[in-house]
Design a protein around this motif. Structure first.
Motif, short mmCIF file in Angstrom:
data_model
loop_
_atom_site.label_atom_id
_atom_site.label_comp_id
_atom_site.label_asym_id
_atom_site.label_seq_id
_atom_site.Cartn_x
_atom_site.Cartn_y
_atom_site.Cartn_z
N TYR A 1 -3.33 43.97 47.91
CA TYR A 1 -2.64 43.13 46.92
C TYR A 1 -3.15 41.70 46.99
N ALA B 1 -6.36 41.83 45.07
CA ALA B 1 -6.22 42.25 43.67
C ALA B 1 -5.50 41.18 42.85
N SER C 1 -10.63 43.24 40.33
CA SER C 1 -9.25 43.73 40.33
C SER C 1 -9.14 45.13 39.72
N GLN C 2 -9.79 45.31 38.58
CA GLN C 2 -9.68 46.59 37.88
C GLN C 2 -10.16 47.75 38.76
N ARG D 1 -10.41 47.72 42.02
CA ARG D 1 -9.50 47.83 43.16
C ARG D 1 -8.29 48.68 42.76
N LEU D 2 -7.72 48.37 41.61
CA LEU D 2 -6.52 49.09 41.17
C LEU D 2 -6.83 50.55 40.92
N ARG D 3 -8.00 50.82 40.36
CA ARG D 3 -8.38 52.21 40.12
C ARG D 3 -8.40 52.99 41.45
N ASN E 1 -5.06 53.93 42.99
CA ASN E 1 -4.30 54.98 42.32
C ASN E 1 -4.61 56.36 42.86
N LEU F 1 1.70 46.06 43.16
CA LEU F 1 0.44 46.74 42.83
C LEU F 1 0.68 47.85 41.81
N ARG F 2 1.80 48.58 41.98
CA ARG F 2 2.11 49.64 41.01
C ARG F 2 2.27 49.05 39.61
N LYS G 1 1.07 46.26 38.49
CA LYS G 1 -0.24 45.79 38.04
C LYS G 1 -1.10 46.96 37.56
N ALA G 2 -1.06 48.06 38.32
CA ALA G 2 -1.89 49.21 37.98
C ALA G 2 -1.46 49.80 36.63
#
Ligand code: SF4
Ligand code: SF4
Ligand code: FES
Lengths: 294, 319
Positions: free
Chosen positions: B177, B180, B188-189, B191-193, B196, B227-228, B230-231
């Motif tokens: 976090y 990200a 960031s994108q 990282r978030l992928r 998941n 993070l959730r 954001k994702a």
């Protein structure tokens, strides 16, 4: 003794036996209940994941409804209790935030002044009814039964929202009640862990591993049954136990009682009225050990 | 004053290496920490007792242990706070990691997970000539999470890690976090992928153990929730977790309370027949026991549900 009764979604849904047994036990103890029929879900922490303010506003609405009738709220779910306690803490500690939320409530003709107390039945029993009065209602001995406690995360964490500062005994309330009804406490480290319900539909494998671990551990320590003040824990530990049992060569077969089911038994109540037949893992054998037929 | 301790011992080099509990009495002061008591034991009672520590001031993060069943820093825990009436204090090594000796655990799995989240800044474009300039407000929300001292206390007591060592875990996710959400980061994108995936943000059970035990107020679970959010906002909505959050919210909005049956069906997906069927035996058992609530549209909404809906209307951030 009167409360605004907040049964929560699950007692009104997947665990009707919790609702039934709560009403029975409260009637037996002379606790008057006024059910909050227009109260909404607390958000269970899930809604708060996406939008904390929305969750807090829904809870503030529920608090305002209870405040209007001048009653403290009684919950029967660890998750409802925890989520409401956290929301209440935020609202009471920050006047600016409360005012902001009251602006939204004002459009519904509501206002929360910050005075509503929220108490789980478990705490009400020990703090408001009191140990001595409870003892007078325990007429059926369930001595010989070995019962393991299982709290549900939000009855224990975060500790600073749950009033443990003034009432440290809340951290052992379940053990106190098990001993009070004459059963033997089976203490085990899993009692404060997660039942796995929140990830049931997201990661079923891990969720069932949690069920197998905790119920199996208690069983191995000689428990005849487990008791929980949380219907979500109950759904997972009871409802999914047959599926989780496949992970253990010896199976599990540990009946999970709702808090008022256990108390109701000790109060001499009829097993039918306590909804014990609705439990997925049958408590029949365990009850026979205590001389109770069902 | 004296304090009684029950310490978990384990020596891999012993002839018969099994763990056991050993009772000790230590001489301490009223202001002493549990670490002081352990150091007294090592100094005056049994110099084979293995304890890890350095700063003794809750800074270096090396003295994590379990005291009375809960992970914490031994140097930050006062003896009188855990044994106010002279109770025996149990001290064990941290959980969810291998024990090297006595109270010393192997932090390798911990560091591996931290490495897994690429814990450094990956800025976009060319490096600026001087410093990166960002408005202070865009960094203040990261102060708390940057206070992490990498002690492993949260990891020790994480309930999801306990059943699945593949889970990235609270400390590393808090670190994820931290990057990200850093305005200077360009990845960031991606990282978030990655977060998941299996073992990532959706495997947290929201048990709050990490929030409760963290000695530095990092609140890892709150970071995982952020993070959730954001994702989902970044468009990663096709996961069981994201559908669960969405379906939960819809259910409360429609009826004022939760319809568990519909929540499960919507999370799993209407067309995910194999998985729905795998749930069928459980549902059948519930039906036989007259437990299952009627699924929608028979699930009656609460009276005044329009109030709830209007509140949603005003506060809902649609993804
Ligand atoms: S809240 Fe999540 S990350 Fe924190 S201890 Fe529980 S499962 Fe682990
Ligand atoms: S988040 Fe807290 S408990 Fe976890 S490693 Fe960092 S400082 Fe330690
Ligand atoms: S010794 Fe450094 S944190 Fe405890």
């Amino acid at each position: 003794m009167k409360y605004a009764f907040f049964p929560g979604c699950v007692a009104r849904g997947g665990t009707p036996e919790l609702y039934m047994s709560t009403v029975q036990v409260c009637r037996g103890l002379g606790i008057e209940l006024e059910e909050m029929v227009s109260a909404s879900c607390t958000g269970a922490g899930v809604l708060q994941e996406k939008n904390r303010k929305l969750g807090d506003t829904l809870n503030a609405r529920n608090f305002a409804l209870a405040e209007r009738i001048g009653l403290p709220i009684m919950t029967i779910c660890s998750t409802c209790q925890g989520v409401m306690s956290q929301a209440n803490k935020r609202l009471r500690e920050d006047a600016g935030y409360l005012a902001e939320i009251n602006e939204v409530l004002a459009e519904e003709g509501l206002e929360y002044k910050g005075t509503t107390e929220v108490k789980h039945l478990l705490w009400i029993l020990l703090e408001d009814v009191g140990v001595e009065a409870l003892k007078r209602h325990v007429v059926r001995s369930i001595k010989g039964l070995r019962i393991a406690p299982f709290y549900g995360c939000y009855m224990l964490r975060p500790s600073d929202a749950l009033g443990f500062g003034e009432r440290p005994e809340r951290q052992h309330a379940l053990e106190t009640l098990i001993a009070l009804v004459g059963a033997e406490v089976v203490d085990f480290p899993g009692k404060s862990r997660c039942c796995g319900f929140p990830i049931l539909t997201i990661n079923e494998r891990n969720s069932l591993r949690m069920v197998a671990k905790h119920t199996g551990e208690a069983k191995d320590l000689g428990a005849d049954a487990m008791v929980t003040p949380c219907p979500l824990c109950h759904l997972n530990l009871d409802g999914f136990q047959p599926k989780a049992a496949k992970q253990r060569p010896t199976g599990i077969d540990l009946p999970i009682l709702h808090l008022p089911q256990m108390l109701g038994l000790a109060m001499g109540m009829d097993t039918e009225a306590l909804g014990l037949k609705r439990n997925i893992v049958s408590p029949k054998k365990a009850l026979e050990k205590a001389g109770v037929q069902m | 004053m004296q304090v009684k301790l029950k310490v978990r011992r384990y020596n891999p080099e012993a002839e018969n290496p099994v763990a056991y509990q050993q009772e000790f009495t230590a001489e301490v002061e009223a202001y002493s920490s549990v670490l002081d008591a352990l150091m007294y034991l090592r100094e005056y009672v049994d110099d084979s007792l293995a304890v890890r520590c350095s700063c003794r001031g809750a800074i270096c993060g090396s003295c994590g242990v379990r005291i009375n069943g809960q992970a914490t820093l031994a140097c930050k825990t006062k003896v009188v706070s855990v044994a106010p009436h002279g109770e025996t204090i149990t001290v064990e090594p941290m959980g969810n990691m291998p024990v090297l000796k006595d109270l010393v655990t192997d932090m390798k799995p911990f560091w591996d997970k931290v490495r897994q989240v690429t814990p450094w800044l990956q800025p976009e474009g060319l490096e600026p000539e001087g410093e990166y300039v960002v408005p202070p407000e865009s960094m203040t929300h990261l102060n708390g999470v940057m206070g992490c001292i990498m002690c492993g206390v949260c990891v020790s007591d994480c309930t999801a890690l306990e059943v699945d060592s593949n889970f990235i875990g609270p400390a590393a996710l808090a670190k994820a976090y931290r990057f990200a959400a850093d305005p200077r980061d360009g990845e960031s994108q991606e990282r978030l992928r990655a977060l998941n995936e299996y073992g990532g943000i959706w495997d947290c059970t929201r048990c709050m153990e990490c929030v409760e035990v963290c000695p530095k107020g990092v609140a890892p679970m709150d970071r995982i929730m952020a993070l959730r959010e954001k994702a989902m906002a970044a468009g990663f909505t096709n996961t069981y977790g994201a559908r669960h959050a969405e379906a939960f919210s819809d259910s409360v909005k429609e009826g004022g309370r939760l319809d568990e049956t519909m929540l499960a069906i919507r999370t799993i997906g209407f067309f995910n027949v194999p998985k729905l069927l795998s749930m069928a035996p459980v549902a059948l058992r519930a039906l036989v026991h007259r437990k299952l609530p009627m699924p929608s549209p028979f699930h009656a909404p609460i009276p005044d549900v329009h109030q709830v809906q209007r509140i949603f209307g005003r506060l809902e951030k649609k993804l």
